[in-house]
Design a protein around this motif. Structure first.
Motif, PDB file in Angstrom:
ATOM      1  N   LYS A   1       1.399   8.286  -2.053  1.00 49.79           N
ATOM      2  CA  LYS A   1       0.105   8.940  -2.269  1.00 49.79           C
ATOM      3  C   LYS A   1       0.304  10.317  -2.885  1.00 49.79           C
ATOM      4  CE  LYS A   1      -4.422   9.335  -1.609  1.00 49.79           C
ATOM      5  NZ  LYS A   1      -4.657  10.667  -2.181  1.00 49.79           N
ATOM      6  N   GLN A   2       1.315  11.017  -2.413  1.00 47.18           N
ATOM      7  CA  GLN A   2       1.606  12.343  -2.940  1.00 47.18           C
ATOM      8  C   GLN A   2       1.950  12.282  -4.428  1.00 47.18           C
ATOM      9  OE1 GLN A   2       5.025  14.143  -1.168  1.00 47.18           O
ATOM     10  NE2 GLN A   2       4.616  16.175  -2.019  1.00 47.18           N
ATOM     11  N   GLU A   3       2.746  11.297  -4.791  1.00 48.21           N
ATOM     12  CA  GLU A   3       3.136  11.157  -6.189  1.00 48.21           C
ATOM     13  C   GLU A   3       1.931  10.771  -7.057  1.00 48.21           C
ATOM     14  OE1 GLU A   3       7.366   9.935  -7.787  1.00 48.21           O
ATOM     15  OE2 GLU A   3       6.161   8.136  -7.455  1.00 48.21           O
ATOM     16  N   HIS A   4       1.048   9.922  -6.505  1.00 44.18           N
ATOM     17  CA  HIS A   4      -0.164   9.549  -7.248  1.00 44.18           C
ATOM     18  C   HIS A   4      -1.030  10.773  -7.519  1.00 44.18           C
ATOM     19  CE1 HIS A   4      -4.438   8.465  -7.495  1.00 44.18           C
ATOM     20  NE2 HIS A   4      -4.005   7.437  -8.211  1.00 44.18           N
TER      21      HIS A   4
ATOM     22  N   SER B   1      -0.956  -2.945 -17.662  1.00 46.56           N
ATOM     23  CA  SER B   1      -0.328  -4.266 -17.604  1.00 46.56           C
ATOM     24  C   SER B   1      -0.846  -5.152 -16.477  1.00 46.56           C
ATOM     25  CB  SER B   1       1.199  -4.113 -17.453  1.00 46.56           C
ATOM     26  OG  SER B   1       1.529  -3.415 -16.267  1.00 46.56           O
ATOM     27  N   ASN B   2      -1.771  -4.636 -15.638  1.00 49.19           N
ATOM     28  CA  ASN B   2      -2.340  -5.481 -14.592  1.00 49.19           C
ATOM     29  C   ASN B   2      -3.697  -4.923 -14.186  1.00 49.19           C
ATOM     30  OD1 ASN B   2      -2.091  -3.711 -12.097  1.00 49.19           O
ATOM     31  ND2 ASN B   2       0.036  -3.720 -12.831  1.00 49.19           N
ATOM     32  N   MET B   3      -4.415  -5.662 -13.362  1.00 47.71           N
ATOM     33  CA  MET B   3      -5.760  -5.249 -12.938  1.00 47.71           C
ATOM     34  C   MET B   3      -5.800  -4.873 -11.461  1.00 47.71           C
ATOM     35  SD  MET B   3      -7.992  -8.128 -14.982  1.00 47.71           S
ATOM     36  CE  MET B   3      -9.549  -7.467 -14.392  1.00 47.71           C
ATOM     37  N   SER B   4      -4.657  -4.706 -10.844  1.00 47.12           N
ATOM     38  CA  SER B   4      -4.599  -4.410  -9.414  1.00 47.12           C
ATOM     39  C   SER B   4      -4.930  -2.949  -9.149  1.00 47.12           C
ATOM     40  CB  SER B   4      -3.208  -4.726  -8.860  1.00 47.12           C
ATOM     41  OG  SER B   4      -2.904  -6.090  -9.044  1.00 47.12           O
ATOM     42  N   MET B   5      -5.558  -2.692  -8.021  1.00 42.95           N
ATOM     43  CA  MET B   5      -5.891  -1.340  -7.607  1.00 42.95           C
ATOM     44  C   MET B   5      -5.673  -1.205  -6.114  1.00 42.95           C
ATOM     45  SD  MET B   5      -9.388  -0.648  -9.829  1.00 42.95           S
ATOM     46  CE  MET B   5      -9.338   1.108  -9.532  1.00 42.95           C
ATOM     47  N   HIS B   6      -5.508   0.019  -5.647  1.00 43.00           N
ATOM     48  CA  HIS B   6      -5.415   0.294  -4.226  1.00 43.00           C
ATOM     49  C   HIS B   6      -6.809   0.196  -3.600  1.00 43.00           C
ATOM     50  CE1 HIS B   6      -1.201   1.477  -4.292  1.00 43.00           C
ATOM     51  NE2 HIS B   6      -1.453   2.127  -5.423  1.00 43.00           N
ATOM     52  N   PRO B   7      -6.880  -0.011  -2.288  1.00 46.13           N
ATOM     53  CA  PRO B   7      -8.191  -0.176  -1.633  1.00 46.13           C
ATOM     54  C   PRO B   7      -9.146   0.988  -1.861  1.00 46.13           C
ATOM     55  CG  PRO B   7      -6.431  -0.858  -0.158  1.00 46.13           C
ATOM     56  CD  PRO B   7      -5.766  -0.244  -1.350  1.00 46.13           C
ATOM     57  N   ASN B   8      -8.612   2.195  -2.078  1.00 42.83           N
ATOM     58  CA  ASN B   8      -9.480   3.357  -2.287  1.00 42.83           C
ATOM     59  C   ASN B   8      -9.855   3.552  -3.762  1.00 42.83           C
ATOM     60  OD1 ASN B   8      -7.017   4.105  -3.241  1.00 42.83           O
ATOM     61  ND2 ASN B   8      -6.765   5.901  -1.926  1.00 42.83           N
TER      62      ASN B   8
ATOM     63  N   LEU C   1       0.841  -1.197   0.000  1.00 45.41           N
ATOM     64  CA  LEU C   1       0.000   0.000   0.000  1.00 45.41           C
ATOM     65  C   LEU C   1       0.871   1.239   0.000  1.00 45.41           C
ATOM     66  CD1 LEU C   1      -2.644  -1.070   2.688  1.00 45.41           C
ATOM     67  CD2 LEU C   1      -2.761  -1.350   0.198  1.00 45.41           C
ATOM     68  N   PHE C   2       0.247   2.382  -0.300  1.00 49.49           N
ATOM     69  CA  PHE C   2       0.980   3.638  -0.294  1.00 49.49           C
ATOM     70  C   PHE C   2       1.612   3.913   1.060  1.00 49.49           C
ATOM     71  CE2 PHE C   2      -1.791   5.324  -3.913  1.00 49.49           C
ATOM     72  CZ  PHE C   2      -0.795   5.123  -4.836  1.00 49.49           C
ATOM     73  N   ASP C   3       0.931   3.507   2.142  1.00 50.88           N
ATOM     74  CA  ASP C   3       1.445   3.778   3.479  1.00 50.88           C
ATOM     75  C   ASP C   3       2.764   3.079   3.753  1.00 50.88           C
ATOM     76  OD1 ASP C   3      -0.778   5.299   3.912  1.00 50.88           O
ATOM     77  OD2 ASP C   3      -1.895   3.705   4.959  1.00 50.88           O
ATOM     78  N   ASP C   4       3.060   2.010   2.981  1.00 44.60           N
ATOM     79  CA  ASP C   4       4.288   1.258   3.188  1.00 44.60           C
ATOM     80  C   ASP C   4       5.479   1.852   2.438  1.00 44.60           C
ATOM     81  OD1 ASP C   4       2.882  -0.663   4.695  1.00 44.60           O
ATOM     82  OD2 ASP C   4       2.196  -1.618   2.833  1.00 44.60           O
ATOM     83  N   LEU C   5       5.217   2.910   1.647  1.00 42.97           N
ATOM     84  CA  LEU C   5       6.260   3.459   0.788  1.00 42.97           C
ATOM     85  C   LEU C   5       6.886   4.700   1.419  1.00 42.97           C
ATOM     86  CD1 LEU C   5       4.361   3.101  -2.576  1.00 42.97           C
ATOM     87  CD2 LEU C   5       6.351   1.794  -1.870  1.00 42.97           C
ATOM     88  N   PRO C   6       8.124   5.039   1.001  1.00 44.05           N
ATOM     89  CA  PRO C   6       8.766   6.243   1.536  1.00 44.05           C
ATOM     90  C   PRO C   6       8.076   7.496   1.035  1.00 44.05           C
ATOM     91  CG  PRO C   6      10.060   5.323  -0.267  1.00 44.05           C
ATOM     92  CD  PRO C   6       8.967   4.332   0.022  1.00 44.05           C
ATOM     93  N   GLU C   7       8.143   8.544   1.829  1.00 43.15           N
ATOM     94  CA  GLU C   7       7.553   9.814   1.423  1.00 43.15           C
ATOM     95  C   GLU C   7       8.448  10.490   0.374  1.00 43.15           C
ATOM     96  OE1 GLU C   7       4.692  11.307   2.098  1.00 43.15           O
ATOM     97  OE2 GLU C   7       4.112   9.502   3.165  1.00 43.15           O
ATOM     98  N   ALA C   8       7.804  11.272  -0.496  1.00 40.90           N
ATOM     99  CA  ALA C   8       8.557  11.995  -1.513  1.00 40.90           C
ATOM    100  C   ALA C   8       9.293  13.165  -0.873  1.00 40.90           C
ATOM    101  CB  ALA C   8       7.608  12.509  -2.593  1.00 40.90           C
TER     102      ALA C   8
END
Length: 384
Positions: free
Chosen positions: A268-271, A341-348, A24-31
């Motif tokens: 999330k910020q980058e998204h 290239s995939n069908m995955s999405m974030h929970p939101n 998830l986005f929460d697991d990633l480093p902040e920009a």
């Protein structure tokens, strides 16, 4: 540069593997901290890995004074003196001209003042004043309204093309061309060539092929049975006219540019920045309405041209002199593909991968002075 591209590819591949596993986005480093609230830049992470980037900026146009360009005095007419016109007739005529002029000017105001950069005419003697359009905008370093900086994608073609058309000179044209190459004037060349052909046709000595060719040009069709007879004469003679086809320069084409970008946000910020980037290009592709009030409703009667873009290829935040410059462009196409290239999405419901394609067309064609800085009158030393 190859190492940087490979590094980016590995990051994308590794992120894909983790994402499928439920990252998830929460697991990633902040920009890195963003200096501007509306900053449009991608990527926001590890920017030091991308020394080369491409910058898109919307242009603040210098504008055109339409009053001077069109000449409202000529458009609405001027007061003229009519010979033997009575004072009463003159007064009535001038009144009608003034009323008609006022109606035209009011209509022009309604249209022109609906645009953002139209100068207000309220309280001025000059009825209509507006400054919009491209005007004399600097093509090399124009004033920029808003910028978007993205990583430099692979494969950026610069295609220069010219158009040529075929032209058949025929016999007389070929003779004139040969005379010009030989230093003779046109009239003497034509008389000489046609004279030799006629002599061969009726003299018959020493020029068998030329004589046969001349005989096929004699109009026998209207005397001996039509076009079929003439074709039979040509078949029997075994010769035909050389059309002397030449290639003539016609024009040069507008250069077009296409760019493909892949966005895989790492925060999330980058998204959110990617979404704003896509919205920026989509909104700048479309024109603004020119509206007039009809009762309580706004009715569109025209369009204001979309903003032009200045595109720069940068290296370490400076324009790269190793590639040609790009003239101001109109944005012709924005193609957005979600989850290519995939069908995955974030929970939101946010997408983990987005592709964006942009297509631009320069606003004018080039000539040699734009490309070669050594040509007299060249507009800049960099070249387009």
């Amino acid at each position: 540069m190859a190492d940087k591209s490979k590094n980016f590819g590995n990051k994308v591949a590794n992120f894909g593997k983790k994402f499928v596993g439920g990252l998830l986005f929460d697991d990633l480093p902040e920009a890195a901290e963003v200096s501007e609230a509306d900053r449009l830049e991608y990527p926001l992470h590890d920017t030091q890995d991308y020394k080369s980037c491409i910058e898109f900026g919307t242009i603040q146009e210098a504008g055109v004074d339409l009053k001077s360009l069109i000449g409202f005095g000529s458009l609405f007419g001027k007061n003229e003196t009519i010979e033997d016109e009575s004072d009463e007739d003159k007064t009535n005529r001038e009144k009608k001209e003034s009323e008609a002029k006022q109606k035209q000017e009011d209509a022009a105001k309604t249209i022109l003042e609906s645009q953002d950069n139209v100068d207000s005419t309220k309280g001025k003697d000059d009825a209509v004043q507006t400054t919009f359009g491209t005007g004399k905008t600097n093509e090399v370093n124009p004033q920029i309204l808003k910028k978007c900086k993205l990583y430099l994608p692979a494969a950026i073609p610069f295609r220069d093309t010219a158009s040529y058309e075929n032209a058949d000179l025929g016999m007389s044209g070929a003779i004139a061309e040969a005379g010009g190459n030989a230093g003779k004037n046109l009239v003497s060349s034509l008389f000489s060539g046609v004279g030799q052909t006629a002599a061969a046709a009726f003299g018959g000595a020493g020029a068998e092929g030329l004589g046969r060719l001349a005989m096929t040009k004699v109009s026998v069709s209207k005397y001996l049975g039509g076009e079929g007879t003439q074709l039979a004469v040509k078949q029997a003679a075994g010769v035909t006219m050389n059309p002397n086809t030449r290639s003539l320069f016609k024009s040069v084409a507008l250069r077009e540019f296409a760019f493909q970008f892949k966005f895989i946000p790492l925060s999330k910020q980058e998204h959110d920045t990617v979404i704003r980037i896509i919205s920026f290009f989509r909104s700048e592709l479309y024109p603004e309405d020119i509206n007039v009030k009809v009762g309580d409703q706004d009715t569109s009667i025209g369009y204001k041209f979309p903003k032009r873009f200045k595109i720069k290829i940068l290296y370490e935040d400076k324009e790269n002199p190793n590639v040609p410059r790009i003239l101001p462009c109109y944005l012709r196409d924005v193609t957005t593909t979600y989850n290519p290239s995939n069908m995955s999405m974030h929970p939101n419901g946010e997408f983990g991968e987005i592709d964006m394609g942009l297509a631009f067309s320069e606003t004018r064609t080039l000539s040699r002075k734009d490309v070669d800085p050594t040509v007299e009158g060249a507009i800049n030393s960099g070249g387009f």
